[in-house]
Design a protein around this motif. Structure first.
Motif, PDB file in Angstrom:
ATOM      1  N   GLY A   1       0.820  -1.219   0.000  1.00  0.00           N
ATOM      2  CA  GLY A   1       0.000   0.000   0.000  1.00  0.00           C
ATOM      3  C   GLY A   1       0.845   1.257   0.000  1.00  0.00           C
ATOM      4  O   GLY A   1       0.582   2.202  -0.762  1.00  0.00           O
ATOM      5  N   LEU A   2       1.872   1.286   0.849  1.00  0.00           N
ATOM      6  CA  LEU A   2       2.764   2.446   0.904  1.00  0.00           C
ATOM      7  C   LEU A   2       3.499   2.634  -0.420  1.00  0.00           C
ATOM      8  O   LEU A   2       3.661   3.761  -0.898  1.00  0.00           O
ATOM      9  CB  LEU A   2       3.777   2.269   2.037  1.00  0.00           C
ATOM     10  N   GLY A   3       3.939   1.511  -0.995  1.00  0.00           N
ATOM     11  CA  GLY A   3       4.643   1.591  -2.278  1.00  0.00           C
ATOM     12  C   GLY A   3       3.756   2.122  -3.380  1.00  0.00           C
ATOM     13  O   GLY A   3       4.175   2.951  -4.205  1.00  0.00           O
ATOM     14  N   SER A   4       2.513   1.648  -3.395  1.00  0.00           N
ATOM     15  CA  SER A   4       1.564   2.108  -4.416  1.00  0.00           C
ATOM     16  C   SER A   4       1.278   3.598  -4.256  1.00  0.00           C
ATOM     17  O   SER A   4       1.177   4.335  -5.238  1.00  0.00           O
ATOM     18  CB  SER A   4       0.267   1.298  -4.308  1.00  0.00           C
ATOM     19  N   ALA A   5       1.158   4.055  -3.004  1.00  0.00           N
ATOM     20  CA  ALA A   5       0.872   5.474  -2.754  1.00  0.00           C
ATOM     21  C   ALA A   5       2.077   6.351  -3.088  1.00  0.00           C
ATOM     22  O   ALA A   5       1.924   7.452  -3.631  1.00  0.00           O
ATOM     23  CB  ALA A   5       0.480   5.659  -1.291  1.00  0.00           C
TER      24      ALA A   5
ATOM     25  N   THR B   1       8.652  -6.484  -0.967  1.00  0.00           N
ATOM     26  CA  THR B   1       9.854  -5.742  -1.367  1.00  0.00           C
ATOM     27  C   THR B   1       9.559  -4.766  -2.497  1.00  0.00           C
ATOM     28  O   THR B   1      10.144  -3.678  -2.561  1.00  0.00           O
ATOM     29  CB  THR B   1      10.972  -6.718  -1.787  1.00  0.00           C
ATOM     30  N   MET B   2       8.652  -5.135  -3.389  1.00  0.00           N
ATOM     31  CA  MET B   2       8.270  -4.201  -4.458  1.00  0.00           C
ATOM     32  C   MET B   2       7.705  -2.909  -3.861  1.00  0.00           C
ATOM     33  O   MET B   2       7.989  -1.808  -4.330  1.00  0.00           O
ATOM     34  CB  MET B   2       7.251  -4.861  -5.385  1.00  0.00           C
ATOM     35  N   GLY B   3       6.897  -3.048  -2.807  1.00  0.00           N
ATOM     36  CA  GLY B   3       6.369  -1.867  -2.133  1.00  0.00           C
ATOM     37  C   GLY B   3       7.467  -1.067  -1.453  1.00  0.00           C
ATOM     38  O   GLY B   3       7.514   0.166  -1.558  1.00  0.00           O
ATOM     39  N   LEU B   4       8.368  -1.767  -0.770  1.00  0.00           N
ATOM     40  CA  LEU B   4       9.477  -1.091  -0.093  1.00  0.00           C
ATOM     41  C   LEU B   4      10.386  -0.377  -1.089  1.00  0.00           C
ATOM     42  O   LEU B   4      10.896   0.710  -0.815  1.00  0.00           O
ATOM     43  CB  LEU B   4      10.294  -2.102   0.716  1.00  0.00           C
ATOM     44  N   MET B   5      10.600  -1.006  -2.255  1.00  0.00           N
ATOM     45  CA  MET B   5      11.452  -0.389  -3.282  1.00  0.00           C
ATOM     46  C   MET B   5      10.885   0.955  -3.732  1.00  0.00           C
ATOM     47  O   MET B   5      11.628   1.914  -3.953  1.00  0.00           O
ATOM     48  CB  MET B   5      11.590  -1.324  -4.488  1.00  0.00           C
ATOM     49  N   ALA B   6       9.559   1.022  -3.875  1.00  0.00           N
ATOM     50  CA  ALA B   6       8.929   2.281  -4.300  1.00  0.00           C
ATOM     51  C   ALA B   6       9.159   3.370  -3.257  1.00  0.00           C
ATOM     52  O   ALA B   6       9.453   4.529  -3.601  1.00  0.00           O
ATOM     53  CB  ALA B   6       7.432   2.060  -4.528  1.00  0.00           C
ATOM     54  N   VAL B   7       9.048   3.011  -1.976  1.00  0.00           N
ATOM     55  CA  VAL B   7       9.265   3.997  -0.911  1.00  0.00           C
ATOM     56  C   VAL B   7      10.728   4.437  -0.892  1.00  0.00           C
ATOM     57  O   VAL B   7      11.034   5.631  -0.863  1.00  0.00           O
ATOM     58  CB  VAL B   7       8.866   3.404   0.462  1.00  0.00           C
ATOM     59  N   VAL B   8      11.647   3.472  -0.927  1.00  0.00           N
ATOM     60  CA  VAL B   8      13.085   3.767  -0.860  1.00  0.00           C
ATOM     61  C   VAL B   8      13.562   4.528  -2.097  1.00  0.00           C
ATOM     62  O   VAL B   8      14.533   5.288  -2.031  1.00  0.00           O
ATOM     63  CB  VAL B   8      13.880   2.446  -0.688  1.00  0.00           C
ATOM     64  N   SER B   9      12.873   4.337  -3.232  1.00  0.00           N
ATOM     65  CA  SER B   9      13.309   4.973  -4.492  1.00  0.00           C
ATOM     66  C   SER B   9      13.303   6.494  -4.404  1.00  0.00           C
ATOM     67  O   SER B   9      13.945   7.163  -5.216  1.00  0.00           O
ATOM     68  CB  SER B   9      12.430   4.516  -5.653  1.00  0.00           C
ATOM     69  N   HIS B  10      12.587   7.063  -3.420  1.00  0.00           N
ATOM     70  CA  HIS B  10      12.582   8.525  -3.260  1.00  0.00           C
ATOM     71  C   HIS B  10      13.893   9.004  -2.648  1.00  0.00           C
ATOM     72  O   HIS B  10      14.194  10.196  -2.672  1.00  0.00           O
ATOM     73  CB  HIS B  10      11.388   8.949  -2.398  1.00  0.00           C
ATOM     74  N   VAL B  11      14.659   8.071  -2.089  1.00  0.00           N
ATOM     75  CA  VAL B  11      16.000   8.391  -1.569  1.00  0.00           C
ATOM     76  C   VAL B  11      17.071   7.895  -2.532  1.00  0.00           C
ATOM     77  O   VAL B  11      18.017   8.610  -2.854  1.00  0.00           O
ATOM     78  CB  VAL B  11      16.211   7.762  -0.177  1.00  0.00           C
TER      79      VAL B  11
END
Length: 747
Positions: free
Chosen positions: A9-13, A197-207
């Protein structure tokens, strides 16, 4: 499950931020991209249509040839997708022999999406080709059409791999466990780890920006380690149940032994993946971080979710049993009799018997064979692949690419010089641009034509220089060197305040290779040193730490040798469809080292942990080696077969880079699970005997991470337990002391 849902959910957002061109690498390529980005320019994607006579006597001045050119001009303009269409008769883009000509134009709209819109133009050009079939050869190539071809091939390849990998893994697990529910657990846990991990990757990608390649590598690594970790845990729990433990005790033993091995292995793999962060290349950093995260998630899931599920399912984990497979397993157990033991392999027991009878001979033969396999790697040549190397002759666009390079050397992959000045129209700058154009040809770096496009408002000029050498990387790099080291300093370099980085495909390949070479030493040092320290702390043995590193390096070296022999020297290349490649893709050796060093630790930690466990229980070193290798052979074989099968799928793909990755990974895992773990490791440990557990006194200050390792008493019958006064059994602790232990498990 809540964690997986929240992560997704976090990754999608958040949405995923991809690596920009200017962030791909340092040096002149990055500098050129930054100038273009700062100027707000969106370079249009150029396309060319090659027109050639089928008959060698056909000339560009012939009436039918001119009619073909006019038909192409009309067809591409009518699509509404192109701009700046030029005739070869106006731009003089006619080959020296007069038999070939180029119609050139740019794609309209966003360059990033040009590959999605070029289909209309390609169909228009195909229509003209059909009208002139038999007399003229008309074909299109350029940035948009090449991207479309590459994306389709890449997408189709990975779709095929992804569709095939899961059923293959599930099928092998079904054979290994003989029950559908037990076989599904590792696959489901691996897939949920990948999804989280796909969701986490989206969040981390902002860094740290991510990429499609990082997604693909994450999926590959996640499936491999996720299934492996669950397999280690499940097989140990099943083995303890078969030995007469109750469900709760079996789970506790699995947690304290295989669970601990999973944690040690997972941390080691994470450290290895972190090595990619030292390359300085955005793509590698993205792959390293994505792989590290999926390994960590899979590791945590294997030691939390899996035991929870096993506890909930109880005996229902055996649901969906396959009658044929279970009858086969029962008959094998009956044949094994008392000599087999639960979870033991008769085949590996026989092999191990020979190894332990002659450990020196086994060591010499196995090590000699691996060194011989690794020898071709001494002459390994790496490079970024051109289109014809990547796809061979399997795609029509490759033939067009080769024909353009033959008729217009360097025209398919020109160097691009991005010039920024305080005033691009100042007299000294204009004079320097003209001198650069003239000297690029006179120096022998280019045969022309050299095109200059000026953007007055942004004070930027872009120079396109076809390099002599074309698709011959070595010759093209020499031409690039002339531009950078001779022509540029003598012309643009004489004007103060002018920046003129040279980019393009050839420059990108050279700079990428140079940066990779510079990254090899720090990455190797980081991975090896940290892996050594982890092994030292987790096994509290200097000998085991050293032999772990040496054996893993030998495994990686053998994989390099196989890659070089097959793809560079062509030995057996026809078996995998790799004829004529002649080199290894530049990013693969470093990538393979990091991935293989991590994955090899999976098996090593699992096997050595079992050997140490047996040694702590009071067995001699040789008895412990036999017990450890034979009882883990089944699970290591199953895990290796899954990895080899999944990686071999990549070896069947059309792209040579993916094929090389698949063959390299599959070969290394196969060698690691057989020669290394089944022959070399026991031979070395047998020769070292008690020196395996050597830990010098001057290292005693290091943290002791072995204290939580269980010493598991063998299962006993009630009469045996009574004769010992209950459930007690003699054990040997981490310091060699003997004592009675009231419980089957000590944590």
């Amino acid at each position: 499950m809540l964690f997986v849902v929240l992560a997704m959910g976090l990754g999608s957002a958040a949405g995923q931020v991809d690596v920009k061109d200017s962030e791909q690498m340092s040096g002149e390529i990055s500098q050129a991209e930054r100038i273009i980005e700062d100027a707000g320019l969106k370079e249009p994607v150029g396309e060319s249509v090659l027109i050639q006579g089928v008959d060698s006597s056909t000339s560009a001045t012939d009436k039918e040839f001119r009619a073909g050119v006019e038909a192409v001009l009309t067809a591409v303009e009518s699509t509404g997708e192109v701009a700046d269409v030029t005739s070869p008769y106006d731009t003089k883009t006619i080959s020296k022999d007069g038999r070939s000509a180029l119609v050139q134009f740019n794609m309209r709209g966003d360059p990033e999406t040009s590959g999605e819109r070029v289909e209309t133009v390609l169909k228009a050009v195909e229509g003209v080709q059909e009208e002139h079939e038999g007399t003229l050869r008309i074909a299109e190539i350029g940035g948009a059409s090449m991207n479309k071809t590459f994306d389709e091939a890449f997408g189709d390849d990975f779709k095929q791999a992804e569709i095939s990998a899961v059923p293959v893994a599930l099928g092998i697990l079904l054979i290994a466990f003989g029950a559908l529910v037990a076989a599904l657990l590792p696959v489901v846990l691996a897939l949920t780890a990948i999804m989280a991990t796909m969701g986490l990757m989206a969040v981390v990608s902002h860094v740290m920006p991510m990429s499609d390649t990082a997604n693909s590598v994450m999926l590959l690594v996640g499936l491999a380690v996720g299934v492996d970790y669950c397999l280690f845990y499940l097989r140990r729990e099943r083995e303890e149940r078969e030995a007469g433990r109750d469900a709760e005790t079996a789970l506790r033993i699995a947690a304290a032994t295989s669970g601990r091995a999973v944690v040690v292995s997972g941390v080691t793999v994470c450290v290895a993946m972190a090595g990619m962060l030292f390359t300085g290349l955005a793509e590698f950093k993205a792959m390293g971080l994505a792989s590290l995260m999926v390994v960590a998630v899979a590791m945590v899931g294997s030691v939390t979710v899996l035991p929870a599920l096993l506890s909930l399912l109880g005996d229902r984990v055996e649901r969906g049993r396959v009658p044929f497979l279970n009858r086969l397993k029962q008959s094998k157990k009956q044949r094994a009799g008392s000599g087999g033991g639960s979870g033991e392999s008769r085949f590996w027991r026989a092999v191990l018997g020979r190894v332990l009878r002659g450990p020196k001979t086994a060591l010499a033969v196995a090590a000699g064979a691996l060194v011989a396999i690794a020898l071709p790697a001494v002459g390994m040549q790496t490079q970024n692949f051109t289109l014809d190397q990547e796809f061979g002759d399997s795609l029509p666009i490759v033939q067009t690419y080769e024909r353009i390079n033959a008729a217009f050397p360097g025209g398919a992959e020109p160097a691009e010089v991005v010039v920024r000045a305080d005033d691009i129209n100042a007299a000294p700058v204009r004079r320097a641009l003209a001198d650069f154009r003239a000297q690029a040809v006179s120096s022998g770096a280019s045969e022309g034509p050299v095109e200059i496009v000026t953007h007055d408002e942004q004070n930027v000029a872009i120079i396109e220089v076809p390099l002599v050498g074309g698709s011959d990387q070595d010759r093209a790099e020499k031409s690039l060197g002339l531009l950078r080291d001779t022509v540029r300093p003598a012309t643009l370099g004489t004007v103060d305040g002018v920046e003129a980085p040279v980019s393009g495909q050839v420059a990108g390949s050279k700079d990428f290779n140079d940066q990779l070479v510079g990254a090899v030493a720090p990455v190797f040092a980081f991975v090896v040193i940290f892996a050594f320290v982890l092994m030292l702390l987790c096994f509290r043995s200097l000998t085991i730490a050293v032999t772990s590193i040496v054996l893993n390096l030998l495994s990686v070296g053998a994989a390099y040798g196989i890659l070089t022999a097959v793809f560079q020297y062509g030995w057996g290349a026809s078996l995998v469809g790799a004829e004529g490649v002649g080199a290894i893709i530049s990013w693969l050796p470093l990538f393979l080292f990091v991935i293989l060093f991590g994955l090899s630790m999976d098996y090593h930690v699992f096997v050595v942990s079992r050997i140490r466990e047996a040694r702590m229980r009071g067995l001699t070193t040789r008895e412990a080696i036999t017990h450890g290798v034979v009882t883990t052979a089944g699970v290591v074989t199953s895990a290796a077969v899954i990895m080899v099968a999944v990686f071999a799928i990549f070896g069947t793909l059309s792209m040579q880079s993916m094929k090389q990755m698949g063959v390299g990974l599959a070969a290394a895992v196969l060698i690691d699970a057989t020669i290394i773990r089944g022959v070399l490791l026991p031979a070395v440990m047998a020769l070292l005997d008690e020196r395996n557990w050597y830990f010098p006194s001057w290292l005693r200050w290091l943290p002791d991470l072995t204290h939580d390792e269980s010493v598991v008493a063998p299962a006993r019958t009630p009469s045996e337990a009574e004769s010992r006064g209950g459930d007690g059994a003699p054990t040997v602790d981490a310091y060699g002391k003997t004592g009675d232990q009231p419980d089957p498990v000590r944590i």
